[in-house]
Design a protein around this motif. Structure first.
Motif, PDB file in Angstrom:
ATOM      1  N   ARG A  82      33.471  80.478   4.146  1.00  0.00           N
ATOM      2  CA  ARG A  82      33.846  79.160   3.521  1.00  0.00           C
ATOM      3  C   ARG A  82      32.591  78.398   3.437  1.00  0.00           C
ATOM      4  O   ARG A  82      31.741  78.241   4.161  1.00  0.00           O
ATOM      5  N   PRO A  83      32.498  77.933   2.089  1.00  0.00           N
ATOM      6  CA  PRO A  83      31.468  76.948   1.687  1.00  0.00           C
ATOM      7  C   PRO A  83      31.479  75.583   2.638  1.00  0.00           C
ATOM      8  O   PRO A  83      32.816  75.140   2.776  1.00  0.00           O
ATOM      9  N   GLY A  84      30.431  74.865   2.682  1.00  0.00           N
ATOM     10  CA  GLY A  84      30.636  73.676   3.210  1.00  0.00           C
ATOM     11  C   GLY A  84      30.665  73.453   4.848  1.00  0.00           C
ATOM     12  O   GLY A  84      30.538  74.661   5.377  1.00  0.00           O
ATOM     13  N   PRO A  85      30.738  72.538   5.454  1.00  0.00           N
ATOM     14  CA  PRO A  85      30.725  72.378   6.926  1.00  0.00           C
ATOM     15  C   PRO A  85      32.092  73.102   7.358  1.00  0.00           C
ATOM     16  O   PRO A  85      32.913  73.340   6.849  1.00  0.00           O
ATOM     17  N   SER A  86      31.678  73.939   8.682  1.00  0.00           N
ATOM     18  CA  SER A  86      32.864  74.287   9.415  1.00  0.00           C
ATOM     19  C   SER A  86      33.609  73.451  10.105  1.00  0.00           C
ATOM     20  O   SER A  86      33.224  73.433  11.344  1.00  0.00           O
ATOM     21  N   TYR A  87      34.809  73.227   9.830  1.00  0.00           N
ATOM     22  CA  TYR A  87      35.511  72.173  10.651  1.00  0.00           C
ATOM     23  C   TYR A  87      36.647  73.176  11.174  1.00  0.00           C
ATOM     24  O   TYR A  87      37.343  73.737  10.412  1.00  0.00           O
ATOM     25  N   THR A  88      36.697  72.716  12.355  1.00  0.00           N
ATOM     26  CA  THR A  88      37.758  73.486  13.215  1.00  0.00           C
ATOM     27  C   THR A  88      39.249  73.232  12.855  1.00  0.00           C
ATOM     28  O   THR A  88      39.981  74.172  12.687  1.00  0.00           O
ATOM     29  N   VAL A  89      39.450  72.205  12.207  1.00  0.00           N
ATOM     30  CA  VAL A  89      40.850  71.954  11.937  1.00  0.00           C
ATOM     31  C   VAL A  89      41.168  72.673  10.605  1.00  0.00           C
ATOM     32  O   VAL A  89      42.494  72.953  10.507  1.00  0.00           O
ATOM     33  N   ASP A  90      40.462  72.975  10.016  1.00  0.00           N
ATOM     34  CA  ASP A  90      40.708  73.774   8.786  1.00  0.00           C
ATOM     35  C   ASP A  90      40.795  75.248   9.050  1.00  0.00           C
ATOM     36  O   ASP A  90      41.517  76.089   8.659  1.00  0.00           O
ATOM     37  N   THR A  91      40.019  75.602  10.064  1.00  0.00           N
ATOM     38  CA  THR A  91      39.832  76.893  10.573  1.00  0.00           C
ATOM     39  C   THR A  91      41.413  77.192  11.396  1.00  0.00           C
ATOM     40  O   THR A  91      42.136  78.259  11.160  1.00  0.00           O
ATOM     41  N   LEU A  92      41.708  76.206  12.146  1.00  0.00           N
ATOM     42  CA  LEU A  92      43.174  76.388  12.748  1.00  0.00           C
ATOM     43  C   LEU A  92      44.114  76.181  11.901  1.00  0.00           C
ATOM     44  O   LEU A  92      45.379  76.832  12.014  1.00  0.00           O
ATOM     45  N   GLY A  93      44.138  75.468  10.682  1.00  0.00           N
ATOM     46  CA  GLY A  93      45.218  75.501   9.563  1.00  0.00           C
ATOM     47  C   GLY A  93      45.478  76.712   9.132  1.00  0.00           C
ATOM     48  O   GLY A  93      46.570  77.005   8.808  1.00  0.00           O
ATOM     49  N   ALA A  94      44.167  77.474   8.673  1.00  0.00           N
ATOM     50  CA  ALA A  94      44.265  78.534   8.311  1.00  0.00           C
ATOM     51  C   ALA A  94      44.919  79.867   9.039  1.00  0.00           C
ATOM     52  O   ALA A  94      45.770  80.557   8.473  1.00  0.00           O
ATOM     53  N   LEU A  95      44.613  79.685  10.208  1.00  0.00           N
ATOM     54  CA  LEU A  95      45.090  80.767  11.199  1.00  0.00           C
ATOM     55  C   LEU A  95      46.694  80.215  11.414  1.00  0.00           C
ATOM     56  O   LEU A  95      47.474  81.332  11.643  1.00  0.00           O
ATOM     57  N   ARG A  96      47.084  79.223  11.350  1.00  0.00           N
ATOM     58  CA  ARG A  96      48.300  78.843  11.760  1.00  0.00           C
ATOM     59  C   ARG A  96      49.251  79.526  10.529  1.00  0.00           C
ATOM     60  O   ARG A  96      50.240  79.975  11.008  1.00  0.00           O
ATOM     61  N   ALA A  97      48.825  79.278   9.343  1.00  0.00           N
ATOM     62  CA  ALA A  97      49.764  79.868   8.230  1.00  0.00           C
ATOM     63  C   ALA A  97      49.712  81.315   8.342  1.00  0.00           C
ATOM     64  O   ALA A  97      50.680  81.888   7.762  1.00  0.00           O
ATOM     65  N   GLU A  98      48.368  81.970   8.919  1.00  0.00           N
ATOM     66  CA  GLU A  98      48.741  83.564   8.847  1.00  0.00           C
ATOM     67  C   GLU A  98      49.517  83.818  10.186  1.00  0.00           C
ATOM     68  O   GLU A  98      50.231  84.828  10.162  1.00  0.00           O
ATOM     69  N   LEU A  99      49.504  83.069  11.233  1.00  0.00           N
ATOM     70  CA  LEU A  99      50.191  83.630  12.499  1.00  0.00           C
ATOM     71  C   LEU A  99      51.753  82.927  12.454  1.00  0.00           C
ATOM     72  O   LEU A  99      52.347  83.580  13.481  1.00  0.00           O
ATOM     73  N   GLY A 100      51.932  82.200  11.830  1.00  0.00           N
ATOM     74  CA  GLY A 100      53.466  81.554  11.775  1.00  0.00           C
ATOM     75  C   GLY A 100      53.648  80.836  12.881  1.00  0.00           C
ATOM     76  O   GLY A 100      53.046  80.067  13.473  1.00  0.00           O
ATOM     77  N   LEU A 101      54.544  81.125  14.054  1.00  0.00           N
ATOM     78  CA  LEU A 101      54.732  80.610  15.142  1.00  0.00           C
ATOM     79  C   LEU A 101      54.079  81.027  16.271  1.00  0.00           C
ATOM     80  O   LEU A 101      54.189  80.571  17.464  1.00  0.00           O
ATOM     81  N   ARG A 102      53.279  82.112  16.182  1.00  0.00           N
ATOM     82  CA  ARG A 102      52.550  82.683  17.240  1.00  0.00           C
ATOM     83  C   ARG A 102      51.707  81.697  17.985  1.00  0.00           C
ATOM     84  O   ARG A 102      50.971  81.000  17.420  1.00  0.00           O
ATOM     85  N   PRO A 103      51.671  81.740  19.259  1.00  0.00           N
ATOM     86  CA  PRO A 103      50.941  80.405  20.040  1.00  0.00           C
ATOM     87  C   PRO A 103      49.341  81.108  19.853  1.00  0.00           C
ATOM     88  O   PRO A 103      48.824  82.040  19.716  1.00  0.00           O
ATOM     89  N   LEU A 104      48.862  79.758  19.552  1.00  0.00           N
ATOM     90  CA  LEU A 104      47.359  79.980  19.264  1.00  0.00           C
ATOM     91  C   LEU A 104      46.695  78.951  20.249  1.00  0.00           C
ATOM     92  O   LEU A 104      46.802  77.857  20.378  1.00  0.00           O
ATOM     93  N   CYS A 105      45.475  79.653  20.868  1.00  0.00           N
ATOM     94  CA  CYS A 105      44.808  78.841  22.059  1.00  0.00           C
ATOM     95  C   CYS A 105      43.221  78.624  21.464  1.00  0.00           C
ATOM     96  O   CYS A 105      42.575  79.344  21.375  1.00  0.00           O
ATOM     97  N   LEU A 106      43.192  77.319  21.265  1.00  0.00           N
ATOM     98  CA  LEU A 106      41.827  76.675  20.908  1.00  0.00           C
ATOM     99  C   LEU A 106      40.738  76.598  22.236  1.00  0.00           C
ATOM    100  O   LEU A 106      41.247  75.752  23.111  1.00  0.00           O
ATOM    101  N   VAL A 107      39.828  77.407  22.311  1.00  0.00           N
ATOM    102  CA  VAL A 107      39.325  77.357  23.732  1.00  0.00           C
ATOM    103  C   VAL A 107      37.880  76.523  23.356  1.00  0.00           C
ATOM    104  O   VAL A 107      37.251  76.735  22.843  1.00  0.00           O
ATOM    105  N   LEU A 108      37.522  75.748  24.547  1.00  0.00           N
ATOM    106  CA  LEU A 108      36.448  74.795  24.618  1.00  0.00           C
ATOM    107  C   LEU A 108      35.825  74.644  25.824  1.00  0.00           C
ATOM    108  O   LEU A 108      36.524  74.401  26.748  1.00  0.00           O
ATOM    109  N   GLY A 109      34.484  74.802  25.856  1.00  0.00           N
ATOM    110  CA  GLY A 109      33.888  74.512  27.154  1.00  0.00           C
ATOM    111  C   GLY A 109      34.045  73.138  27.104  1.00  0.00           C
ATOM    112  O   GLY A 109      34.144  72.130  26.495  1.00  0.00           O
ATOM    113  N   ALA A 110      33.864  72.698  28.662  1.00  0.00           N
ATOM    114  CA  ALA A 110      33.836  71.213  28.787  1.00  0.00           C
ATOM    115  C   ALA A 110      33.060  70.255  28.139  1.00  0.00           C
ATOM    116  O   ALA A 110      33.562  69.184  27.708  1.00  0.00           O
TER     117      ALA A 110
END
Ligand code: ATP
Ligand code: MG
Length: 234
Positions: A82-110
């Motif tokens: 994807r061109p431009g800055p890598s925003y997580t919100v865009d990545t999750l939005g795209a994944l959500r569209a692909e996965l439908g209602l399947r649970p998605l977990c964003l893992v974050l170090g503290a």
């Protein structure tokens, strides 16, 4: 795309380079949170830090080498394409569209979790995915303000909560504490050291062959790598 229906984990980062702190954490999360798979998502242009030291191609090759032989760990290249800055919100939005209602977990170090309020449209993230926070040596997980409220309101100690809903739960997951960071590895290699046992051997070979973290006399490079010690990915 896998055919399963269980939760999918996402671990974003610069992976400059990927190391055993990422990989062991990823594997333990799969087991502890009942994930079907965990995708490592390398950022192209991380919004809150300097340009990565190793090229996107090298970081990607290191990741592919690192997960070879472990089918539950995958590399998701979408932020690099994807061109431009890598925003997580865009990545999750795209994944959500692909996965439908399947649970998605964003893992974050503290450290990443505590930096969340600086991320682009961060308040939308719990609507798109669960948040799974892992402790990391050197960071005390003591959120304040809105982040503390988010944690108090959504936290669940019950791992099955992640499978029951598509998004919105916050879980703090204990994992083996490995005090390994990519910045320390870059500094070690730049100083002439050997990263053996901090990264998988095929990754180490690539680091040594490509000389991607060797010291440089170019002042622009020195400035750039100093800038990126403090970043988060967004
Ligand atoms: P750098 O030092 O360049 O910031 P890093 O080691 O922090 O690199 P990142 O690519 O920034 O690696 O991290 C990606 C994600 O992995 C972040 O959420 C980060 O908190 C997490 N992470 C990195 N190293 C560890 C570790 N040793 N244990 C647990 N989580 C980690
Ligand atoms: Mg980091």
């Amino acid at each position: 795309m896998s055919a399963g229906s269980g939760p999918v984990g996402i671990l974003g980062g610069t992976f400059d380079p990927v190391h055993h702190g990422h990989l062991r954490t990823a594997l333990e999360l799969i087991e502890a949170c009942g994930l079907d798979e965990l995708r490592l998502v390398p950022a192209g242009l991380p919004p809150h830090r300097g340009r990565p030291r190793a090229s996107a191609e090298l970081r990607l090759e290191m990741l592919h080498r690192a997960v070879a032989g472990e089918p539950r760990l995958r590399v998701d290249e979408r932020e690099l394409r994807r061109p431009g800055p890598s925003y997580t919100v865009d990545t999750l939005g795209a994944l959500r569209a692909e996965l439908g209602l399947r649970p998605l977990c964003l893992v974050l170090g503290a450290d990443a979790f505590l930096g969340l309020p600086a991320w682009h449209r961060w308040r939308e993230l719990p609507g798109l995915a669960h948040l799974v926070v892992v402790q990391r040596p050197g960071t005390v997980l003591a959120p304040e303000g809105e982040l503390a409220a988010l944690m108090a309101g959504r936290r669940s100690a019950d791992r099955s909560a992640l499978a029951r809903a598509s998004a919105g739960v916050l879980r703090v997951q204990a994992v083996t504490q490995l005090d390994i960071s990519a910045s320390a590895i870059r500094a070690l290699v730049a100083g002439g050291g050997d990263p053996r046992y901090l990264v998988p051997e095929p990754v180490r070979e690539l680091i040594m062959e490509s000389r991607c973290y060797q010291a440089t006399d170019d002042p622009r490079e020195v400035q750039r790598s100093a800038k990126q010690e403090t970043g988060i990915t967004g």
